[in-house]
Design an enzyme around this catalytic site. Sequence first.
Site, PDB file in Angstrom:
ATOM      1  N   LYS A 194      67.621 116.033 102.312  1.00  0.00           N
ATOM      2  CA  LYS A 194      66.862 115.898 102.600  1.00  0.00           C
ATOM      3  C   LYS A 194      65.830 115.644 103.886  1.00  0.00           C
ATOM      4  CE  LYS A 194      63.313 112.043 101.541  1.00  0.00           C
ATOM      5  NZ  LYS A 194      63.191 110.544 100.428  1.00  0.00           N
ATOM      6  N   ARG A 215      62.085 108.500 110.087  1.00  0.00           N
ATOM      7  CA  ARG A 215      62.569 108.354 109.679  1.00  0.00           C
ATOM      8  C   ARG A 215      63.711 109.219 110.197  1.00  0.00           C
ATOM      9  NH1 ARG A 215      60.952 105.440 105.608  1.00  0.00           N
ATOM     10  NH2 ARG A 215      59.267 106.160 104.378  1.00  0.00           N
ATOM     11  N   LYS A 246      64.556 119.454  99.629  1.00  0.00           N
ATOM     12  CA  LYS A 246      63.470 118.302  99.937  1.00  0.00           C
ATOM     13  C   LYS A 246      63.122 118.114 101.514  1.00  0.00           C
ATOM     14  CE  LYS A 246      61.022 113.977  99.132  1.00  0.00           C
ATOM     15  NZ  LYS A 246      61.367 112.377  98.556  1.00  0.00           N
ATOM     16  N   SER A 272      54.774 115.761  98.016  1.00  0.00           N
ATOM     17  CA  SER A 272      53.315 115.627  98.002  1.00  0.00           C
ATOM     18  C   SER A 272      52.414 116.276  99.586  1.00  0.00           C
ATOM     19  CB  SER A 272      52.866 113.736  98.527  1.00  0.00           C
ATOM     20  OG  SER A 272      53.492 114.136  99.831  1.00  0.00           O
TER      21      SER A 272
HETATM   22  C1  PBG Z   1      61.652 107.890  99.460  1.00  0.00           C
HETATM   23  C2  PBG Z   1      61.317 109.124  98.455  1.00  0.00           C
HETATM   24  C3  PBG Z   1      59.849 109.751  99.769  1.00  0.00           C
HETATM   25  C4  PBG Z   1      59.670 110.517  98.723  1.00  0.00           C
HETATM   26  C5  PBG Z   1      60.191 110.533  97.662  1.00  0.00           C
HETATM   27  N1  PBG Z   1      61.236 109.581  97.680  1.00  0.00           N
HETATM   28  C6  PBG Z   1      59.415 109.067 100.848  1.00  0.00           C
HETATM   29  C7  PBG Z   1      60.294 109.343 101.966  1.00  0.00           C
HETATM   30  O1  PBG Z   1      60.876 109.565 102.097  1.00  0.00           O
HETATM   31  O2  PBG Z   1      59.079 109.410 103.151  1.00  0.00           O
HETATM   32  C8  PBG Z   1      58.491 112.082  99.343  1.00  0.00           C
HETATM   33  C9  PBG Z   1      58.196 112.766  97.823  1.00  0.00           C
HETATM   34  C10 PBG Z   1      56.605 113.128  98.615  1.00  0.00           C
HETATM   35  O3  PBG Z   1      56.112 113.219  99.298  1.00  0.00           O
HETATM   36  O4  PBG Z   1      56.218 113.764  97.085  1.00  0.00           O
HETATM   37  N2  PBG Z   1      62.217 106.801  98.674  1.00  0.00           N
END
Ligand code: PBG
Length: 323
Positions: A194, A215, A246, A272
């Site tokens: 991720k 992050r 991801k 997203s």
């Molecule tokens: C953290 C999480 C995130 C997303 C899924 N789980 C946010 C992040 O890591 O900032 C993002 C998913 C998306 O953008 O559709 N719980």
Amino acid sequence: MQLRPRAQRTTETLRQLVAQTTLEPRNLMMPIFVRENLLEPKQISGMPGIYQQSLASLPEHLDQIMSAGILSVMLFGIPEEKDPLGSQATNPSGILHAAVKLAKSHAGSRLVVVADVCLDEFTSHGHCGLLGEQGEVLNDATLEVYQKMAVQLAIAGADVLGLSGMMDNQVAAVRAVLEANQMADTLILAYSAKFASGFYAPFRNAVESSLQGDRKSYQQDYRNPREARLEIQLDLNQGADFVMVKPALSYLDVISKAAEISHVPVMAYMVSGEYAMLNAAFETGALDRERLILETHYSVRRAGADVICTYFALELAQLLGTR
Ligand code: PBG
């Protein structure tokens, strides 16, 4: 000898016959945001067609998803109250727990329900873990909270726990606590690779995040494929039942590598911002909606993902059903 690959492309029937990659509703997972104290579904800014659901609207939404042939959903809970410890994440009657319970009582074994095990939806600072005195994200203290969440969400009925927080050893920690509580059949979905990505921006609206900063101290650096491979390997060693990459579209090389080295199913999350980017292009008429939804998801499948978690899941499954 002359090789003439064009010969296989001459008719639609031939093209169908030789097509290597498949895409079916069963390959799709639909993310769902469930907001506490919501009276009716609320459109999420930057994500046209995607709504925060209320507990009341959730069953009908699940019915639509199941009718389209989709077999799994990923649930995120958004609490009314957030605090520095993310207390609502471990409240057994909190919004995420309630959503999981409701989804399982409504759909039973017809639907695989994944619960997000992370703190960012619940903390007032928006980070995925607890903070230390200097504002640093604490790894091992956070693991204890994930363990508590994991057991509670398994009791609530979650089939799969989605470990998205990117703390070191989170899979081992949750695996151990599940074993200790005779919950070995609850599956672990590891967000293994991720990346700290700008593509998560609309998600922050969806979960009403107040995150300041970024992050990068826990999510991966997108310049480092070797590190991604290490993270995937570590999660496999710790007993992950699924590994995830991801975002998806800018990381097809990582998905491909994961598919090569993994002995468990590989998932990809088209996030997203990827949804927002495509929709923005559809709205201007620059790109054709159906073509691009198909092409992008087929590409993620071709790279090696068994399942794609995507905000297009419902629309795409309906589209595949009519073709
Ligand atoms: C953290 C999480 C995130 C997303 C899924 N789980 C946010 C992040 O890591 O900032 C993002 C998913 C998306 O953008 O559709 N719980």
